[in-house]
Enzyme design. Sequence first.
Site, PDB file in Angstrom:
ATOM      1  N   HIS A 465      29.607  19.570 -10.935  1.00  0.00           N
ATOM      2  CA  HIS A 465      30.687  20.580 -10.169  1.00  0.00           C
ATOM      3  C   HIS A 465      30.408  22.049 -10.141  1.00  0.00           C
ATOM      4  O   HIS A 465      30.333  22.481  -9.246  1.00  0.00           O
ATOM      5  CB  HIS A 465      31.824  20.189 -10.890  1.00  0.00           C
ATOM      6  CG  HIS A 465      33.107  20.715 -10.150  1.00  0.00           C
ATOM      7  ND1 HIS A 465      34.030  20.187  -9.200  1.00  0.00           N
ATOM      8  CD2 HIS A 465      33.787  22.136 -10.344  1.00  0.00           C
ATOM      9  CE1 HIS A 465      34.851  21.108  -8.729  1.00  0.00           C
ATOM     10  NE2 HIS A 465      34.746  22.224  -9.422  1.00  0.00           N
ATOM     11  N   GLU A 466      30.025  22.522 -11.371  1.00  0.00           N
ATOM     12  CA  GLU A 466      30.126  24.045 -11.143  1.00  0.00           C
ATOM     13  C   GLU A 466      28.835  24.461 -10.573  1.00  0.00           C
ATOM     14  O   GLU A 466      28.831  25.441 -10.064  1.00  0.00           O
ATOM     15  CB  GLU A 466      30.011  24.416 -12.737  1.00  0.00           C
ATOM     16  CG  GLU A 466      31.462  24.267 -13.612  1.00  0.00           C
ATOM     17  CD  GLU A 466      32.636  24.520 -12.755  1.00  0.00           C
ATOM     18  OE1 GLU A 466      32.495  25.676 -12.182  1.00  0.00           O
ATOM     19  OE2 GLU A 466      33.614  24.304 -12.920  1.00  0.00           O
ATOM     20  N   HIS A 472      27.176  27.388  -3.635  1.00  0.00           N
ATOM     21  CA  HIS A 472      27.976  28.154  -2.623  1.00  0.00           C
ATOM     22  C   HIS A 472      27.485  29.771  -2.644  1.00  0.00           C
ATOM     23  O   HIS A 472      27.485  30.332  -1.636  1.00  0.00           O
ATOM     24  CB  HIS A 472      29.387  27.796  -2.714  1.00  0.00           C
ATOM     25  CG  HIS A 472      30.352  27.685  -1.719  1.00  0.00           C
ATOM     26  ND1 HIS A 472      31.382  27.505  -1.545  1.00  0.00           N
ATOM     27  CD2 HIS A 472      29.932  28.198  -0.426  1.00  0.00           C
ATOM     28  CE1 HIS A 472      32.138  27.872  -0.629  1.00  0.00           C
ATOM     29  NE2 HIS A 472      31.091  28.389   0.290  1.00  0.00           N
TER      30      HIS A 472
END
Length: 696
Positions: A465-466, A472
């Site tokens: 997730h991180e 991004h």
Amino acid sequence: MNPLLEPSPLDHELPDFAAVRVSDLVPTFRTALQEHDAEIAAITGLSEPPTWENTMDALEASGQMLQRVLAIVFNYAGTDATDEITAVEETVAPELSAHNSRILLDRELYARVKAMPAQPEGSENAALLDHWLRAFRRGGADLDDAGREELAAIDTRLAELSTRFSRNLMESTVRNAVAVTDEAKLEGLDESRREQLRADAEAEGRQGWLIRLGLPAVQPVLEELADPDLRREIAAASRARGSAGAADNSGVVLETVRLRARRAELLGYAHHAEFVAEGETAGTVDAVEELLDTVTPAAVDNALGEHKRALDLAHVNGVEAETLGEADLPYWSARLREEDLAVDTSGLRKYFPLTRVLRDGVFYAAERLYGIRVTPRDDLAGYHPDVRVWEVSEGPDRGGESLGLLLTDLYARPTKRGGAWMSSFVDQNRLLGQTPVVVNVLNIARPAEGEEALLSLDEVTTLFHEFGHGLHGLLSDVRYPSLSGTNVPRDFVEFPSQINENWALEPEVLSHYARHVETGEPLPPDLVSAVKAEARWGQGVALTEFIAACRVDLAWHRLSSRRAAEVTDVAAFERAALEDAGLTVPGVGPRYSSTFFSHIFAGGYSADYWSYLWAEVLDADGFDGFVDTGAAAGEVTQHPDPDDVRFAGERFRRMILSRGATIDYDDAFWMFRGRQRSVAPWLSRRGLSGSGPVSG
């Protein structure tokens, strides 16, 4: 020499952490404020008419020293919150808030920005102009003098309260750690876990074992400990954080809520939740409420069923209680999960050694999807001995160009706040020619000396997730800093990170990293099935805990200033909010109580905790776009190999990851997915397919 006065000469402007002195931070911050004020004055003092270059480009290029200092201050405040660092943050936060208010209330600057002609629709210039006009409006630029003065005072006070909340939470979290002196009480924990707890106690100068508290209310260790008295002590210590003594956050919560309500009304909104929702892709509070109303009944029904099954198992094992409380439900649910899935959770961890998960799982998946390479840069140092620096580059097919740096800070420390997050030291932008430097922070228990950290399935998912957030930032390709990377609405910023979670259990990726720490053997097929089943197991309780936190958040932030002034009891308000929402499941409370709900009172998610859920809806639907490649987006009528996810990865990178805030988010999703978003895939994933449709 003060390394923050000028851009760092290190690769990608990585800060020279070894040369940073904490004693320099406040003086440098104030120097940076003066420099930024001078840069803004140079823009507003121009005799020439406003042009894009002398106003918008100049505005975006301003404040570079300030950004360098703030990146250090706020990183240290989260990862090494010593008394010295906390004092720095408490000094910086209100002065920064006042500085930002001055900029957004600057009439001359606002007039120059408003004088900009409309930019071509869909262009990055149009996105930047909209960003600044919205920031000025929401920052109070259209208010009269009295309103502007009141708003600035509110913003400064809110910054002070946020910092105090964090300090109180840190202090109470450390203080509420549970000490154990009788090893018999640790029945259920394997030897490796006991050694971790012993090392934690030694680090604090204590005898025995020390159970430190993580950020959510329910501590994972409750699933393993057989001693019910110790479980109840831990559960009580966790839920009591920020609610007693000098570290009591109750007053901070009440004052924060009142000020936010008043601020929203000054700006013309009914309440703070309406103010927040306007800036998100959801658009309105009603849209959020519709989603929550739709899923709550099914989540509660499933949670009640899961509670009953766990209680039945407890009764079989001699427990006579009529219900299971928050201390006991996790333990008996874990035993039930072991029966249902026939998997030994502690044994499963041995297939998830941290190094392999990171290199052969997280990085490998990104390489397959986006053609990048992640390599260690052991010649570069992080801000703490635990921190590792990695270089992220294009693959050979794109010439191997270096894209930026990733810092990983993965182990828990007493001075590190709980949870996991991504932040950046440098944001990518072409205006100043800067490449990204991002950091992923987790709180994995440090293993015993010489041993490898073994992860739970939740920790594996969190690592993916991180790094989704990291991608991004790292793959951003925009001109302006304000639009770079993760500078997007909260309910969209979680979309790429939750998309990235999916790769943790994809067969090719899972088989590449899930290998036994001692033998190197791959995860057996029966355990592969069990891992996938475990990821879907217990969704009723998990979702109810999450929805309860969303409801508490919205209940606080839908208050008018008049109603907020009438609330005096934080715990009573929470109970009423949960009862009104129909969220009264035995043993299941909100994921965070208000006094330690850092996301909404110190972390930027106020009236916005639901954004995780909204992004999960986007993720469940959007991930199908990696299967329905090409045809789903209308780009090609046929794809030669549906398993070639690189094609979809390139599209996701081009349409989502690289675009930052330069896009219309609904259009971007439609372009990738080939249609408007649907809640149906998420309902199916959560086992709630019978819950009914949700619009938009």
